[in-house]
Design a protein around this motif. Sequence first.
Motif, PDB file in Angstrom:
ATOM      1  N   ILE A 174       0.845  -1.184   0.000  1.00 24.56           N
ATOM      2  CA  ILE A 174       0.000   0.000   0.000  1.00 24.56           C
ATOM      3  C   ILE A 174       0.881   1.234   0.000  1.00 24.56           C
ATOM      4  CG2 ILE A 174      -0.165  -0.095   2.525  1.00 24.56           C
ATOM      5  CD1 ILE A 174      -2.986   1.087   2.307  1.00 24.56           C
ATOM      6  N   HIS A 175       0.422   2.300  -0.642  1.00 29.59           N
ATOM      7  CA  HIS A 175       1.164   3.562  -0.675  1.00 29.59           C
ATOM      8  C   HIS A 175       1.082   4.269   0.685  1.00 29.59           C
ATOM      9  CE1 HIS A 175       2.848   4.057  -4.579  1.00 29.59           C
ATOM     10  NE2 HIS A 175       1.713   4.080  -5.248  1.00 29.59           N
ATOM     11  N   PRO A 176       2.046   5.138   0.980  1.00 23.43           N
ATOM     12  CA  PRO A 176       2.078   5.800   2.300  1.00 23.43           C
ATOM     13  C   PRO A 176       0.837   6.605   2.649  1.00 23.43           C
ATOM     14  CG  PRO A 176       4.218   5.990   1.234  1.00 23.43           C
ATOM     15  CD  PRO A 176       3.289   5.395   0.217  1.00 23.43           C
ATOM     16  N   GLU A 177       0.271   7.381   1.702  1.00 19.72           N
ATOM     17  CA  GLU A 177      -0.864   8.233   2.058  1.00 19.72           C
ATOM     18  C   GLU A 177      -2.080   7.420   2.503  1.00 19.72           C
ATOM     19  OE1 GLU A 177      -3.856  11.638   0.227  1.00 19.72           O
ATOM     20  OE2 GLU A 177      -1.997  11.174  -0.829  1.00 19.72           O
ATOM     21  N   PRO A 178      -2.573   6.447   1.722  1.00 19.86           N
ATOM     22  CA  PRO A 178      -3.680   5.642   2.228  1.00 19.86           C
ATOM     23  C   PRO A 178      -3.300   4.814   3.451  1.00 19.86           C
ATOM     24  CG  PRO A 178      -2.896   4.793   0.120  1.00 19.86           C
ATOM     25  CD  PRO A 178      -2.247   6.112   0.317  1.00 19.86           C
ATOM     26  N   ALA A 179      -2.022   4.434   3.558  1.00 13.46           N
ATOM     27  CA  ALA A 179      -1.587   3.662   4.728  1.00 13.46           C
ATOM     28  C   ALA A 179      -1.788   4.444   6.016  1.00 13.46           C
ATOM     29  CB  ALA A 179      -0.121   3.266   4.584  1.00 13.46           C
ATOM     30  N   LEU A 213       8.744  -3.443   3.235  1.00 10.74           N
ATOM     31  CA  LEU A 213       9.644  -3.102   4.337  1.00 10.74           C
ATOM     32  C   LEU A 213       9.352  -1.703   4.865  1.00 10.74           C
ATOM     33  CD1 LEU A 213      13.059  -4.526   3.040  1.00 10.74           C
ATOM     34  CD2 LEU A 213      11.320  -5.655   4.459  1.00 10.74           C
ATOM     35  N   ASP A 214       9.076  -0.778   3.962  1.00  8.82           N
ATOM     36  CA  ASP A 214       8.762   0.591   4.376  1.00  8.82           C
ATOM     37  C   ASP A 214       7.497   0.634   5.226  1.00  8.82           C
ATOM     38  OD1 ASP A 214      10.981   1.447   2.960  1.00  8.82           O
ATOM     39  OD2 ASP A 214       9.822   2.135   1.217  1.00  8.82           O
ATOM     40  N   TYR A 218       6.934   1.718   9.119  1.00  4.50           N
ATOM     41  CA  TYR A 218       5.948   2.754   9.420  1.00  4.50           C
ATOM     42  C   TYR A 218       4.973   2.285  10.499  1.00  4.50           C
ATOM     43  CZ  TYR A 218       1.810   5.651   9.051  1.00  4.50           C
ATOM     44  OH  TYR A 218       0.748   6.436   9.370  1.00  4.50           O
ATOM     45  N   ILE A 219       4.418   1.098  10.342  1.00  8.01           N
ATOM     46  CA  ILE A 219       3.453   0.599  11.320  1.00  8.01           C
ATOM     47  C   ILE A 219       4.068   0.558  12.705  1.00  8.01           C
ATOM     48  CG2 ILE A 219       2.079  -1.400  12.035  1.00  8.01           C
ATOM     49  CD1 ILE A 219       1.889  -2.166   9.063  1.00  8.01           C
ATOM     50  N   HIS A 220       5.258  -0.009  12.803  1.00  9.69           N
ATOM     51  CA  HIS A 220       5.857  -0.227  14.117  1.00  9.69           C
ATOM     52  C   HIS A 220       6.302   1.071  14.788  1.00  9.69           C
ATOM     53  CE1 HIS A 220       7.720  -2.393  17.357  1.00  9.69           C
ATOM     54  NE2 HIS A 220       8.885  -1.815  17.123  1.00  9.69           N
ATOM     55  N   HIS A 221       6.868   1.972  14.017  1.00 13.78           N
ATOM     56  CA  HIS A 221       7.468   3.167  14.616  1.00 13.78           C
ATOM     57  C   HIS A 221       6.535   4.376  14.673  1.00 13.78           C
ATOM     58  CE1 HIS A 221      11.351   1.293  14.973  1.00 13.78           C
ATOM     59  NE2 HIS A 221      11.409   1.026  13.683  1.00 13.78           N
ATOM     60  N   GLU A 222       5.495   4.413  13.816  1.00 11.82           N
ATOM     61  CA  GLU A 222       4.718   5.646  13.708  1.00 11.82           C
ATOM     62  C   GLU A 222       3.223   5.477  13.958  1.00 11.82           C
ATOM     63  OE1 GLU A 222       5.819   8.321  10.530  1.00 11.82           O
ATOM     64  OE2 GLU A 222       7.512   7.014  10.009  1.00 11.82           O
ATOM     65  N   ALA A 248      15.614 -12.038   9.477  1.00 12.39           N
ATOM     66  CA  ALA A 248      15.591 -11.878  10.932  1.00 12.39           C
ATOM     67  C   ALA A 248      16.494 -10.731  11.377  1.00 12.39           C
ATOM     68  CB  ALA A 248      16.012 -13.184  11.604  1.00 12.39           C
ATOM     69  N   ASP A 249      17.645 -10.599  10.755  1.00  5.23           N
ATOM     70  CA  ASP A 249      18.548  -9.494  11.093  1.00  5.23           C
ATOM     71  C   ASP A 249      17.885  -8.149  10.809  1.00  5.23           C
ATOM     72  OD1 ASP A 249      20.583 -11.155  11.948  1.00  5.23           O
ATOM     73  OD2 ASP A 249      21.714 -11.066  10.063  1.00  5.23           O
ATOM     74  N   TRP A 250      17.148  -8.070   9.703  1.00  7.00           N
ATOM     75  CA  TRP A 250      16.472  -6.808   9.362  1.00  7.00           C
ATOM     76  C   TRP A 250      15.407  -6.483  10.398  1.00  7.00           C
ATOM     77  CZ3 TRP A 250      11.542  -5.137   8.489  1.00  7.00           C
ATOM     78  CH2 TRP A 250      11.417  -3.853   7.941  1.00  7.00           C
ATOM     79  N   VAL A 251      14.603  -7.475  10.781  1.00  4.82           N
ATOM     80  CA  VAL A 251      13.560  -7.239  11.780  1.00  4.82           C
ATOM     81  C   VAL A 251      14.182  -6.776  13.092  1.00  4.82           C
ATOM     82  CG1 VAL A 251      11.747  -8.318  13.167  1.00  4.82           C
ATOM     83  CG2 VAL A 251      11.939  -8.865  10.733  1.00  4.82           C
TER      84      VAL A 251
END
Length: 369
Positions: A174-179, A213-214, A218-222, A248-251
């Motif tokens: 999904i794009h950032p604005e609707p997200a 990934l973006d 976004y979900i986790h931090h914002e 796993a390293d990325w997460v």
Amino acid sequence: MERELDHSPKVPESAHPGRWWHAIEDERIQCDLCPRDCRLHEGQRGACFVRQNLGGQMVLTTYGRSSGFCIDPIEKKPLNHFYPGSSILSFGTAGCNLACKFCQNWDISKSKDMDRLLDAATPEGIAAAAVAYGAQSVAFTYNDPVIFAEYAIDTARACHERDVRTVAVTAGYIHPEPAREFYAVLDAANVDLKAFTDDFYFRLCGGHLQPVLDILAYIHHETKCWLEITTLLIPGKNDSADEIKALADWVARELGPEVPLHFTAFHPDWKMNDLPPTPPSTLTQARRIAIDAGLHYVYTGNVHDSEGGTTFCPSCQAALIERDWYSIRHYDLPSDGRCPHCGTLIAGHFTRFGKPFGPRRVPVRLERR
């Protein structure tokens, strides 16, 4: 046993005003909902099949319609840290904005037959049904709720008016604005991180990795939306030790060690019937790799694996919630979410625990109003 409130006839396709689009050249419109950026002539549908250009306007053709409703255990989403043992009213529509060749709900997500959508329900009707059936949450699932975002958002708002929580099971494409609007009304999400290479996303899903990934970051931090991640491990496609370690390293690095990660077993389906099911040993190895990468809560799914289904305290290693598939066999976690043995706060949302809903799946029909 199915509880029938009303056997209603099939309803016609809807044409609800769609959002997140703009007009472009040649009297076309461009959908701005997801990274596919579909450009549509008059009458044409997007890759998801449910968003259409009618009269130079975007319409959503599945608003208020569903492929079915069921009461499920929350663990089936899967969500292991969001009110374990509770029940959830699950529903979806039709279509999808990805084209995964291994889709395990392909009869719904790949459907271009709108007559599959047998149930009609308003957002308010869904919220009322959740209350009537004693479901603490409503899940947008079976197909990706991103493509029916208008319907999902309206339903989430109606649910919150009745103190019912909302959950999305999504690929996060999904794009950032609707997200921003979508995740603002969600209490939890399980995002399907399908692999950790762009080649896999492009060849087997018709998409790309980076937008997912973006959105995870976004979900986790914002947002306040609780996040868990699921990766379906497919033999020979995304199950190498190197790829699992990179994921796993990325997460651990970008999201942190407290985001639960689920590795689930593939079974042959849709356009990938030539592959074998995922061996349980692959899931066990993946779980060990992720734990060694520093993740605190790593689970296995679609298999009977008591250890892989158990929530352990990351400090003292006490077994706090023991599961067998969707059944909770032992629960030793107070409503404050702190380990009773060492006081460590367990990430997630918990409440006083009574009798678990269990592994039942209860189909329901919603009353037409």
